[in-house]
Design a protein around this motif. Structure first.
Motif, PDB file in Angstrom:
ATOM      1  N   CYS A 101      20.842  38.723  54.104  1.00 14.33           N
ATOM      2  CA  CYS A 101      21.002  39.856  55.026  1.00 14.33           C
ATOM      3  C   CYS A 101      20.688  41.195  54.368  1.00 14.33           C
ATOM      4  O   CYS A 101      20.082  42.071  54.994  1.00 14.33           O
ATOM      5  CB  CYS A 101      22.407  39.865  55.622  1.00 14.33           C
ATOM      6  SG  CYS A 101      22.734  38.454  56.709  1.00 14.33           S
ATOM      7  N   SER A 102      21.069  41.351  53.117  1.00 16.83           N
ATOM      8  CA  SER A 102      20.819  42.635  52.453  1.00 16.83           C
ATOM      9  C   SER A 102      19.341  42.824  52.106  1.00 16.83           C
ATOM     10  O   SER A 102      18.916  43.943  51.829  1.00 16.83           O
ATOM     11  CB  SER A 102      21.677  42.778  51.193  1.00 16.83           C
ATOM     12  OG  SER A 102      21.289  41.826  50.224  1.00 16.83           O
ATOM     13  N   ASN A 103      18.563  41.761  52.143  1.00 13.50           N
ATOM     14  CA  ASN A 103      17.139  41.865  51.812  1.00 13.50           C
ATOM     15  C   ASN A 103      16.222  41.837  53.030  1.00 13.50           C
ATOM     16  O   ASN A 103      14.998  41.891  52.876  1.00 13.50           O
ATOM     17  CB  ASN A 103      16.737  40.754  50.837  1.00 13.50           C
ATOM     18  CG  ASN A 103      17.116  41.097  49.429  1.00 13.50           C
ATOM     19  OD1 ASN A 103      16.474  41.920  48.793  1.00 13.50           O
ATOM     20  ND2 ASN A 103      18.181  40.486  48.945  1.00 13.50           N
ATOM     21  N   LEU A 104      16.763  41.776  54.221  1.00 16.60           N
ATOM     22  CA  LEU A 104      15.929  41.740  55.423  1.00 16.60           C
ATOM     23  C   LEU A 104      14.953  42.899  55.469  1.00 16.60           C
ATOM     24  O   LEU A 104      13.801  42.751  55.863  1.00 16.60           O
ATOM     25  CB  LEU A 104      16.804  41.745  56.680  1.00 16.60           C
ATOM     26  CG  LEU A 104      17.645  40.495  56.916  1.00 16.60           C
ATOM     27  CD1 LEU A 104      18.626  40.733  58.061  1.00 16.60           C
ATOM     28  CD2 LEU A 104      16.757  39.292  57.182  1.00 16.60           C
ATOM     29  N   LYS A 105      15.409  44.076  55.050  1.00 19.49           N
ATOM     30  CA  LYS A 105      14.587  45.291  55.125  1.00 19.49           C
ATOM     31  C   LYS A 105      13.388  45.286  54.190  1.00 19.49           C
ATOM     32  O   LYS A 105      12.457  46.061  54.387  1.00 19.49           O
ATOM     33  CB  LYS A 105      15.449  46.522  54.837  1.00 19.49           C
ATOM     34  CG  LYS A 105      16.420  46.854  55.943  1.00 19.49           C
ATOM     35  CD  LYS A 105      17.230  48.066  55.578  1.00 19.49           C
ATOM     36  CE  LYS A 105      18.436  47.580  54.908  1.00 19.49           C
ATOM     37  NZ  LYS A 105      19.503  48.110  54.445  1.00 19.49           N
ATOM     38  N   VAL A 106      13.411  44.440  53.167  1.00 19.53           N
ATOM     39  CA  VAL A 106      12.302  44.465  52.199  1.00 19.53           C
ATOM     40  C   VAL A 106      11.042  43.802  52.749  1.00 19.53           C
ATOM     41  O   VAL A 106       9.957  44.010  52.223  1.00 19.53           O
ATOM     42  CB  VAL A 106      12.672  43.825  50.838  1.00 19.53           C
ATOM     43  CG1 VAL A 106      13.900  44.486  50.245  1.00 19.53           C
ATOM     44  CG2 VAL A 106      12.817  42.332  50.926  1.00 19.53           C
ATOM     45  N   LEU A 107      11.178  43.015  53.804  1.00 16.56           N
ATOM     46  CA  LEU A 107      10.015  42.304  54.352  1.00 16.56           C
ATOM     47  C   LEU A 107       9.083  43.273  55.063  1.00 16.56           C
ATOM     48  O   LEU A 107       9.507  44.034  55.926  1.00 16.56           O
ATOM     49  CB  LEU A 107      10.461  41.209  55.322  1.00 16.56           C
ATOM     50  CG  LEU A 107      11.294  40.087  54.721  1.00 16.56           C
ATOM     51  CD1 LEU A 107      11.761  39.145  55.818  1.00 16.56           C
ATOM     52  CD2 LEU A 107      10.516  39.330  53.654  1.00 16.56           C
ATOM     53  N   LYS A 108       7.819  43.216  54.704  1.00 17.38           N
ATOM     54  CA  LYS A 108       6.809  44.078  55.321  1.00 17.38           C
ATOM     55  C   LYS A 108       5.688  43.266  55.966  1.00 17.38           C
ATOM     56  O   LYS A 108       5.021  43.739  56.867  1.00 17.38           O
ATOM     57  CB  LYS A 108       6.204  45.031  54.276  1.00 17.38           C
ATOM     58  CG  LYS A 108       7.218  45.920  53.581  1.00 17.38           C
ATOM     59  CD  LYS A 108       7.920  46.844  54.541  1.00 17.38           C
ATOM     60  CE  LYS A 108       8.950  47.691  53.824  1.00 17.38           C
ATOM     61  NZ  LYS A 108      10.121  47.958  54.623  1.00 17.38           N
ATOM     62  N   ASN A 109       5.477  42.059  55.488  1.00 19.56           N
ATOM     63  CA  ASN A 109       4.404  41.202  55.978  1.00 19.56           C
ATOM     64  C   ASN A 109       4.777  40.631  57.342  1.00 19.56           C
ATOM     65  O   ASN A 109       5.830  39.998  57.487  1.00 19.56           O
ATOM     66  CB  ASN A 109       4.163  40.083  54.956  1.00 19.56           C
ATOM     67  CG  ASN A 109       3.039  39.155  55.324  1.00 19.56           C
ATOM     68  OD1 ASN A 109       2.859  38.801  56.485  1.00 19.56           O
ATOM     69  ND2 ASN A 109       2.287  38.730  54.332  1.00 19.56           N
ATOM     70  N   GLU A 110       3.934  40.841  58.339  1.00 22.71           N
ATOM     71  CA  GLU A 110       4.185  40.338  59.701  1.00 22.71           C
ATOM     72  C   GLU A 110       4.439  38.830  59.710  1.00 22.71           C
ATOM     73  O   GLU A 110       5.258  38.334  60.476  1.00 22.71           O
ATOM     74  CB  GLU A 110       2.985  40.637  60.599  1.00 22.71           C
ATOM     75  CG  GLU A 110       2.770  42.090  60.874  1.00 22.71           C
ATOM     76  CD  GLU A 110       3.461  42.580  62.132  1.00 22.71           C
ATOM     77  OE1 GLU A 110       3.959  41.777  62.921  1.00 22.71           O
ATOM     78  OE2 GLU A 110       3.487  43.805  62.304  1.00 22.71           O
ATOM     79  N   SER A 111       3.722  38.106  58.848  1.00 14.86           N
ATOM     80  CA  SER A 111       3.868  36.652  58.802  1.00 14.86           C
ATOM     81  C   SER A 111       5.218  36.231  58.227  1.00 14.86           C
ATOM     82  O   SER A 111       5.660  35.105  58.445  1.00 14.86           O
ATOM     83  CB  SER A 111       2.739  36.027  57.982  1.00 14.86           C
ATOM     84  OG  SER A 111       1.511  36.189  58.636  1.00 14.86           O
ATOM     85  N   ALA A 112       5.864  37.123  57.496  1.00 17.24           N
ATOM     86  CA  ALA A 112       7.208  36.852  56.981  1.00 17.24           C
ATOM     87  C   ALA A 112       8.272  37.306  57.974  1.00 17.24           C
ATOM     88  O   ALA A 112       9.306  36.649  58.142  1.00 17.24           O
ATOM     89  CB  ALA A 112       7.411  37.549  55.643  1.00 17.24           C
ATOM     90  N   ILE A 113       8.026  38.407  58.648  1.00 18.92           N
ATOM     91  CA  ILE A 113       9.026  38.978  59.557  1.00 18.92           C
ATOM     92  C   ILE A 113       9.295  38.059  60.747  1.00 18.92           C
ATOM     93  O   ILE A 113      10.446  37.854  61.131  1.00 18.92           O
ATOM     94  CB  ILE A 113       8.598  40.387  60.022  1.00 18.92           C
ATOM     95  CG1 ILE A 113       8.638  41.354  58.835  1.00 18.92           C
ATOM     96  CG2 ILE A 113       9.466  40.890  61.166  1.00 18.92           C
ATOM     97  CD1 ILE A 113       8.059  42.730  59.123  1.00 18.92           C
TER      98      ILE A 113
END
Length: 185
Positions: A74-86
């Motif tokens: 949960c604390s790392n959700l914001k680090v995702l930038k790649n659409e394929s990861a989000i």
């Protein structure tokens, strides 16, 4: 030096069959799960989105495996930038929130801080320039959370009404469905 899991991820293709094959490997070897979670949020691993694809499939079968990793997740959700990861992670967030509020013994137990991360990130995905699937998952997640946090439904309704005309048919369908539910709530 790549681990065995990273080597398998290198060969994962976007097709469902390829993703299922590696997910099955993780399901058969639970010791790989911690590494999978770590890879999902690793900016050092260029194909971390492939780990996110696998995590989504594993979560359908063994969502409870995430319980000991929730603070990190949960604390790392914001680090995702790649659409394929989000996209797959937005779905996992939806699964977690649904499980948390089922109030069953087998459900996921999210801390208040975990929930706040889910709320904040879901709103971010909703208002930022991401594709429709993560937006749809975020809308549904926020609707569910709004049943427990009274400020969410009014904020969600404002965003959905404001953005409605500027989005695809798929977005409009989900927005319309959720707006109807909010009005009845």
């Amino acid at each position: 030096m790549s681990t065995e899991l990273q080597q398998k991820l290198d060969y994962v293709k976007p097709c469902r069959e390829s993703r299922l094959m590696v997910a099955q490997e993780v399901l058969e070897n639970p010791s790989l799960f911690s590494e999978l979670i770590s890879i999902c949020f690793s900016s050092a691993y260029k194909d971390n989105h492939k780990a996110c694809w696998i995590l989504e499939f594993v979560s359908y079968e063994e969502l409870s495996w995430l319980q000991p990793h929730l603070d990190f997740f949960c604390s790392n959700l914001k680090v995702l930038k790649n659409e394929s990861a989000i996209r797959p992670i937005a779905k996992v967030v939806q699964l977690l929130v649904k499980s948390h509020y089922k109030k069953e013994e087998t459900g996921i137990l999210l801390s208040e801080e975990n929930i706040q991360h889910c709320i904040e990130t879901s709103f971010d995905w909703l208002i930022n320039d991401v594709k429709v699937a993560p937006k749809a998952y975020s809308i549904r997640t926020l609707y569910l959370l709004g049943n427990y946090y009274d400020w969410i439904h009014p904020e969600l309704a404002i965003i959905l009404n404001k953005d409605y005309a500027n989005h695809s048919a798929a977005y409009k369908a989900v927005a319309k469905e959720v707006l109807k539910k909010i009005e009845k709530f």
